[in-house]
Every structure is written in C-alpha cells, then in structure tokens.
Design an enzyme around this catalytic site. Structure first.
Site, mmCIF file in Angstrom:
data_model
loop_
_atom_site.group_PDB
_atom_site.id
_atom_site.type_symbol
_atom_site.label_atom_id
_atom_site.label_comp_id
_atom_site.label_asym_id
_atom_site.label_seq_id
_atom_site.Cartn_x
_atom_site.Cartn_y
_atom_site.Cartn_z
ATOM 1 N N GLU A 29 70.999 30.426 21.050
ATOM 2 C CA GLU A 29 71.619 29.876 19.845
ATOM 3 C C GLU A 29 72.677 28.884 20.309
ATOM 4 O OE1 GLU A 29 73.109 28.678 16.502
ATOM 5 O OE2 GLU A 29 74.512 29.800 17.759
ATOM 6 N N SER A 30 72.528 27.628 19.920
ATOM 7 C CA SER A 30 73.323 26.554 20.526
ATOM 8 C C SER A 30 74.819 26.686 20.286
ATOM 9 C CB SER A 30 72.817 25.184 20.056
ATOM 10 O OG SER A 30 72.805 25.101 18.651
ATOM 11 N N CYS B 79 64.635 23.985 24.474
ATOM 12 C CA CYS B 79 65.047 24.292 23.107
ATOM 13 C C CYS B 79 66.557 24.101 22.957
ATOM 14 C CB CYS B 79 64.569 25.687 22.703
ATOM 15 S SG CYS B 79 64.706 26.000 20.920
ATOM 16 N N ARG C 46 69.123 19.976 15.195
ATOM 17 C CA ARG C 46 68.952 21.419 15.378
ATOM 18 C C ARG C 46 68.010 21.980 14.315
ATOM 19 N NH1 ARG C 46 73.388 24.384 14.024
ATOM 20 N NH2 ARG C 46 72.761 26.193 15.252
ATOM 21 N N ARG D 286 62.530 27.975 16.118
ATOM 22 C CA ARG D 286 63.689 27.296 15.516
ATOM 23 C C ARG D 286 64.022 26.038 16.309
ATOM 24 N NH1 ARG D 286 68.538 31.013 15.272
ATOM 25 N NH2 ARG D 286 69.364 29.315 14.038
ATOM 26 N N HIS E 99 59.407 26.244 24.558
ATOM 27 C CA HIS E 99 59.728 27.261 25.561
ATOM 28 C C HIS E 99 58.572 27.455 26.544
ATOM 29 C CE1 HIS E 99 63.327 29.070 23.581
ATOM 30 N NE2 HIS E 99 62.776 28.550 22.500
ATOM 31 N N GLU F 249 58.639 28.778 29.410
ATOM 32 C CA GLU F 249 58.796 30.059 30.119
ATOM 33 C C GLU F 249 58.093 31.202 29.404
ATOM 34 O OE1 GLU F 249 62.018 30.315 27.035
ATOM 35 O OE2 GLU F 249 61.055 28.717 28.186
#
Length: 198
Positions: free
Chosen positions: A50-51, A81, A113, A142, A177, A179
């Site tokens: 969460e930024s 992200c 965002r 998101r 993502h 990963e």
C-alpha cells in the site's frame, strides 16, 4: 559474471517472493529494512503493498531521504505495482492530506494509483512485453497505470490502452506483480540491467 547484491525493501508486500525470484535470476538477494542494509546493496526492488503505508514506513524507518539520495546517485531500482507508484516523479490520487504516497522521483512518469480499480477489480492476463518473444502473465492488484511518460522513458508494455511497464536507464517499473507467477523474465531483465548487459 558477478552476482549483484539486490535488496528487496522489506517493509510490506511480497518480500519473500521477490527474494526467491531474484535468486533464481542469478542475483544475491537480501531484505532491506534499515539504512545500513540499503548501503550494502547494488540495486533495490520495491515490492507491492500500500503506497501511503510504505511511504510513511520509509519516513518512520528514516529511509526516505537516504533512498532518494541513492536513487539520485544511480542506484538501479525495480518497482512492482506500489514500487512503480513510489519510483514515479508524480502521483495522481496520492491519498488524503497527511497520508499521501510520497514520490521518490526516480522515473520521469506520472502514475495514477488504483487506476484499474479496487481490490475486487484485480485481474490477470497475458500482455506483450518489449524484447520478450512470448507474452508475460501479468497479475494486476489495485494496480496503477502510467498517465504520462517523459522523453527518456521507454514503454515496455501496455494494458487497457495505458503503459504498465516502463524503463528509464537503470530504473524499471511494472504495474503488475511478476513475483506472483513462475515466470522469472522480468526479474532476469532487472538483474541484466544491474549487470549492465541489458
């Protein structure tokens, strides 16, 4: 060829998955939680999360300004992200006053965002990626997208008509993502960038 030491910012997000992906791509990887650890690495991955939370954890851990300084000095970085959001020079919909995501200014992009929607709007799909023969399976959670890319920024992938992967010099960012899949080509690209062969 040497094995670069690539740190993964370990304040929130898929730290373990990035550490594993980097090792499989030929890097020596380590978590970074403190300034001393930041000083030990040749490159850094900023994972999802969460930024606004990660921004304020960077402040609380006294990492924000040292990280900005290392990036300005040429530390290669890859942001996934939230990492894309934080590496940007400008963030749209950055959050509420006092809890904004704080840009590191490492890539000349403007990002929005949560551009693809809320958690329930998360999705995955195959997208083309510049320099790769086969599509990449991209997991968007998101996710942001790039609203503006500066002249020195190369767009590597698009989804829904917007840039979702970019590179500027030794900086790489994806809205998705990698990963979370078994495909290591994005991490391999970053390791190759760090080694100066991509």
């Amino acid at each position: 060829m040497s094995f670069p030491r690539v740190g993964v910012l370990a304040l929130q997000g898929d730290t373990r998955e990035h550490l594993t992906a980097l090792r499989e791509a030929g890097a020596d990887s380590m978590p970074v939680r403190r300034r001393g650890e930041l000083d030990e690495v040749d490159a850094l991955v900023i994972p999802g999360g969460e930024s606004t939370t990660i921004s304020h954890l960077l402040l609380d851990c006294e990492l924000l300004e040292p990280l900005r300084a290392r990036l300005a000095d040429g530390l290669p970085a890859y942001g996934a992200c939230t990492g894309m959001i934080l590496l940007a020079s400008e963030i749209l919909d950055a959050g509420v006053c006092g809890r904004e995501a704080l840009p590191l200014g490492a890539i000349d992009i403007t990002v929005r965002r949560n551009a693809f929607g809320r958690q329930v709007d998360s999705f995955e799909g195959d997208i083309g990626f510049a320099g790769l023969v086969d599509p990449v399976r991209a997991v968007f959670i998101r996710a942001p997208w790039v609203e503006r890319a500066g002249d020195g920024v190369q767009v590597l992938a698009q989804a829904a008509g917007h840039a979702v992967a970019v590179r500027q010099g030794s900086m790489l960012a994806t809205a998705f993502h990698p990963e979370m899949t078994s495909d290591r080509r994005i991490h391999q690209l970053f390791v190759d960038i760090v080694n100066g062969i991509a």
